[in-house]
Write an enzyme that holds these catalytic residues in place. Structure first.
Site, PDB file in Angstrom:
ATOM      1  CB  CYS B  76      -1.020  -0.119   1.250  1.00 61.55           C
ATOM      2  SG  CYS B  76      -2.192   1.374   0.928  1.00 61.55           S
ATOM      3  CG  HIS B 175      -4.308  -3.643   2.059  1.00 62.33           C
ATOM      4  ND1 HIS B 175      -3.444  -3.035   3.096  1.00 62.33           N
ATOM      5  CD2 HIS B 175      -4.849  -2.324   1.510  1.00 62.33           C
ATOM      6  CE1 HIS B 175      -3.488  -1.681   3.108  1.00 62.33           C
ATOM      7  NE2 HIS B 175      -4.298  -1.258   2.083  1.00 62.33           N
ATOM      8  CD  GLU B 177      -2.266  -6.089   4.648  1.00 61.76           C
ATOM      9  OE1 GLU B 177      -1.583  -6.515   3.585  1.00 61.76           O
ATOM     10  OE2 GLU B 177      -2.572  -4.746   5.001  1.00 61.76           O
TER      11      GLU B 177
END
Lengths: 251, 193
Positions: B76, B175, B177
């Site tokens: 990001c 992202h 994650e």
């Protein structure tokens, strides 16, 4: 292509999942982390956890729960319920929440939206608006629909955006819990008015209702609770049907 | 050991949780020595470009990051900082990647670009086992332009670099994650590079 999002909402009281029917008559439906993980595996695009605990002890339990959710869930999640200060928002960010929703406290103190957005970013603030139609006008309500405010839906949503809201989560209190569908014309008008995403909540009873609000209603996401909790519409079935209807969906 | 660079920005916890779910050992650190000696380095974060660069500078991490030779992954704002320059407050960035970071600016386009969008033109082992068209999660208002180092493309109004790679440096605008099993696979791939 950006996909339309399907978002199960889990109401939490004292660390347990519940779902309100018209926000009254609560009934437990499961462990929040397990239920969230189950939804994530089924293809939910995000999760929303709303704390409806009324006590300090309940609030503290919720923060601990947010930490556990963040450790166990591999999709974004939003938390809300009783957030009244920048510190409340910061505490939930620290626990691992991706976004917070503010509702009644923002109606009372609109500066709260600006303060949270400037400290943690616009993407972190979802402004939830509950409104009811009175004499042809959408009046904003607070306290789970129990109190009318002086505000009107469209002007309030626009002000929230200007103050830094990253998304608007709109619930029609006339439709919530009815399973009769969403007010699609109102959603379309809201979506056209705003330059931030609109999440539709309250009223889904069928797959067609959700398809309608994502197309006719121009909503970016649909949020629902009981149809998922009680297995009435499994998320894989819903997403497959929306995909077949040429709605951009992540399968 | 994986070093997750701590420069006082949000979202470190999310990345750490994702590494934890993969069973990877990590440390969250701003120590140049720990970062230099790590097997892998992650530069995550959310926030605004100029203040993020200022925080890296305060901690003496600008040259540390530029000189790393182990695999580095920016996520990001992390990938944006690895680029040459960002339109966000006219910020000179680390210049590892030659890309410019531009704001989404098209009439009718909702900003931030938020939600799940698809990846195409996938290259490099970072995307092993990930199919063309796979969806990943985005939250951002700025994005790197395309160039020869682009290893994945997403379209939002126009195409931008979803991921970039140059030498030992990698970056994703999305992202991983928060991107369910696709994101987990990408992080696993990064740990195996």
């Amino acid at each position: 292509m950006l996909a339309k999002r399907i978002i199960p909402c889990l109401d939490i009281k004292d660390g347990q999942t519940v779902k309100g029917i018209h926000f009254l008559g609560l009934r437990e439906v499961g462990d929040p982390v397990e239920l969230g993980r189950h939804y994530a595996q089924q293809g939910a695009d995000e999760l929303v956890y709303l704390d409806i605990s009324a006590t300090f002890e309940g609030r503290r339990t919720f923060t601990e729960l947010v930490t556990r959710i963040a450790e166990n869930i591999n999709i974004p999640f939003t938390v809300g319920g009783g957030i009244a200060s920048v510190d409340d928002a910061g505490r939930l960010l620290g626990a691992g929440a991706d976004k917070v929703t503010v509702n009644s406290a923002a109606v009372r103190n609109p500066q709260l939206i600006s303060d949270i957005a400037s400290k943690y970013g616009n993407q972190f603030v979802v402004v939830a608006i509950d409104a009811k139609q009175v004499d042809g006008q959408w009046r904003v309500t607070t306290h789970g629909g129990r109190k009318f405010s002086e505000r009107e839906l469209f002007s309030w949503a626009h002000e929230a955006q200007e103050r830094g809201a990253g998304e608007i989560l709109f619930t029609s209190m006339d439709h919530d819990g009815t399973k009769n569908g969403y007010p699609c014309e109102t959603f379309a008008r809201l979506s056209d008015l705003l330059s931030i995403p609109v999440i539709a909540s309250g009223g889904a009873g069928t797959i067609q209702h959700i398809a309608d609000v994502l197309t006719l209603g121009k909503a970016d996401a649909a949020l629902a609770a009981s149809i998922f909790h009680y297995g009435e519409i499994p998320i894989p079935t819903l997403k497959q049907a929306l995909y077949q209807a040429n709605i951009p969906i992540r399968l | 050991m994986i070093a997750v660079i701590d420069y006082d920005t949000g979202n470190l916890r999310s990345v750490a949780n994702a590494l934890g779910r993969l069973g990877a050992e990590y440390t969250i650190t701003s120590s140049p020595a720990e970062i230099r000696s790590a097997d892998r380095v992650l530069l995550p974060g959310v926030g605004e470009a100029s203040s993020a660069m200022a925080k890296l500078r305060e901690r003496g991490l600008i040259e540390v990051i530029r000189s790393l030779t182990q695999p580095v992954l920016g996520i990001c704002i992390g990938v944006q900082l690895l680029c040459r320059h960002s339109e966000e407050n006219d910020t000179e960035c680390l210049g590892i990647f030659d890309n410019e970071v531009r704001k989404f600016d098209l009439p009718g386009l909702k900003v931030p670009h938020m939600g799940w969008n698809s990846l195409t033109h996938l290259r490099t082992p970072l995307f092993d086992g990930i199919e063309e068209g796979a969806y990943v999660y985005y939250v951002h208002s700025f994005a790197p332009t395309l160039n020869d180092d682009t290893i994945a493309i997403t379209e939002y109004g126009y195409p931008f670099s979803a991921a970039i790679a140059k030498d030992n440096f990698f970056g994703t605008q999305f992202h991983p994650e928060k991107s369910a099993s696709v994101g987990e696979r990408l992080l696993q791939n990064f740990l195996k590079l």
